[in-house]
Scaffold this motif. Structure first.
Motif, PDB file in Angstrom:
ATOM      1  N   LEU A 121       0.923  -1.195  -0.019  1.00 22.23           N
ATOM      2  CA  LEU A 121      -0.037  -0.098  -0.016  1.00 22.23           C
ATOM      3  C   LEU A 121       0.836   1.180   0.047  1.00 22.23           C
ATOM      4  O   LEU A 121       1.885   1.424   0.778  1.00 22.23           O
ATOM      5  CB  LEU A 121      -0.842  -0.005   1.366  1.00 22.23           C
ATOM      6  N   GLY A 122       0.725   2.106  -1.015  1.00 23.38           N
ATOM      7  CA  GLY A 122       1.681   3.333  -0.982  1.00 23.38           C
ATOM      8  C   GLY A 122       0.994   4.573  -1.754  1.00 23.38           C
ATOM      9  O   GLY A 122       0.321   4.162  -2.606  1.00 23.38           O
ATOM     10  N   VAL A 123       1.210   5.620  -1.438  1.00 23.54           N
ATOM     11  CA  VAL A 123       0.324   6.660  -2.049  1.00 23.54           C
ATOM     12  C   VAL A 123       1.633   7.869  -2.260  1.00 23.54           C
ATOM     13  O   VAL A 123       2.393   8.297  -1.111  1.00 23.54           O
ATOM     14  CB  VAL A 123      -0.543   7.364  -1.154  1.00 23.54           C
ATOM     15  N   ARG A 124       1.834   8.353  -3.616  1.00 23.28           N
ATOM     16  CA  ARG A 124       2.990   9.223  -3.577  1.00 23.28           C
ATOM     17  C   ARG A 124       2.205  10.666  -4.060  1.00 23.28           C
ATOM     18  O   ARG A 124       1.360  10.529  -4.962  1.00 23.28           O
ATOM     19  CB  ARG A 124       3.761   8.868  -4.935  1.00 23.28           C
ATOM     20  N   LEU A 125       2.550  11.561  -3.088  1.00 22.15           N
ATOM     21  CA  LEU A 125       2.187  12.885  -3.281  1.00 22.15           C
ATOM     22  C   LEU A 125       3.192  14.049  -3.548  1.00 22.15           C
ATOM     23  O   LEU A 125       4.407  13.634  -3.146  1.00 22.15           O
ATOM     24  CB  LEU A 125       1.312  13.354  -2.064  1.00 22.15           C
TER      25      LEU A 125
END
Length: 203
Positions: A121-125
């Motif tokens: 699970l990963g989110v790049r902002l």
């Protein structure tokens, strides 16, 4: 894919096996060690580490792709040259690749087995999000051994995710945290105040 359409029965007739194997051995035992010795000369490494790096360095998709350019450019002996590249790649992957654990032991380079982690699970902002914090529960911290509802995290803060030993835990008020848990919080309060709950304090 071009790499899967190599006519193996033509290798012997065109001499690709012999030329490819000779080139592979020269690259593996002469060219690469010499080049790596020069590149690593100024680095603080043990002899074993230098030998290990000189032996490894597997070659696969990129050489095959570059070899395909030879065929598409229709240069002289393109098919034979591509076959030689294919032999070199097979030697590197099969022979060198299978010997990596053995060479690592000989060179006393520590290795370890890592379990596969198929889920992530990963989110790049672009910018650091406001009100999002990630903490690891430290041993002896207020959060260690406490349930979610027992934590004084404020009304505007809630725990979104808890990861324990590579597994995602369902979060409820009765979820009990323990040392090493990774906790993702969404908070409107002071982040430093919440961080103190997951940090051990000297008595």
């Amino acid at each position: 894919m071009l790499g899967l359409t190599v006519p193996l029965w033509t290798f012997t007739a065109e001499g690709a096996w012999t030329d490819g194997l000779v080139l592979a051995v020269v690259l593996a035992l002469v060219v690469r060690p010499v080049v790596m010795a020069v590149l690593l000369s100024r680095m603080r490494m043990s002899t074993g580490e230098r030998v290990f790096l000189a032996f490894t360095g597997l070659k696969g998709a990129v050489p095959v792709l570059l070899g395909s350019y030879i065929v598409s450019s229709q240069v002289a002996d393109a098919d034979r040259l591509y076959d030689i590249v294919f032999v070199v790649v097979v030697f590197s992957v099969v022979v060198q690749g299978s010997l990596v654990p053995t060479v690592a032991r000989w060179c006393r380079v520590p290795t370890r087995s890592v379990e596969l982690e198929p889920w992530a699970l990963g989110v790049r902002l672009r910018d650091r999000p406001e009100g999002v914090a990630r903490h690891v529960v430290a041993e002896g911290s207020p959060a260690d051994g406490a349930t979610v509802e027992e934590l004084d995290i404020g009304e505007d803060t809630w725990i979104s995710l808890v990861v324990r030993e590579g597994r995602l835990l369902p979060v409820s008020g009765s979820t009990r945290l323990r040392t090493g848990d990774e906790v993702l919080l969404l908070t409107g309060d002071d982040e430093k105040t919440c961080a103190q709950l997951f940090t051990s304090h000297p008595t």
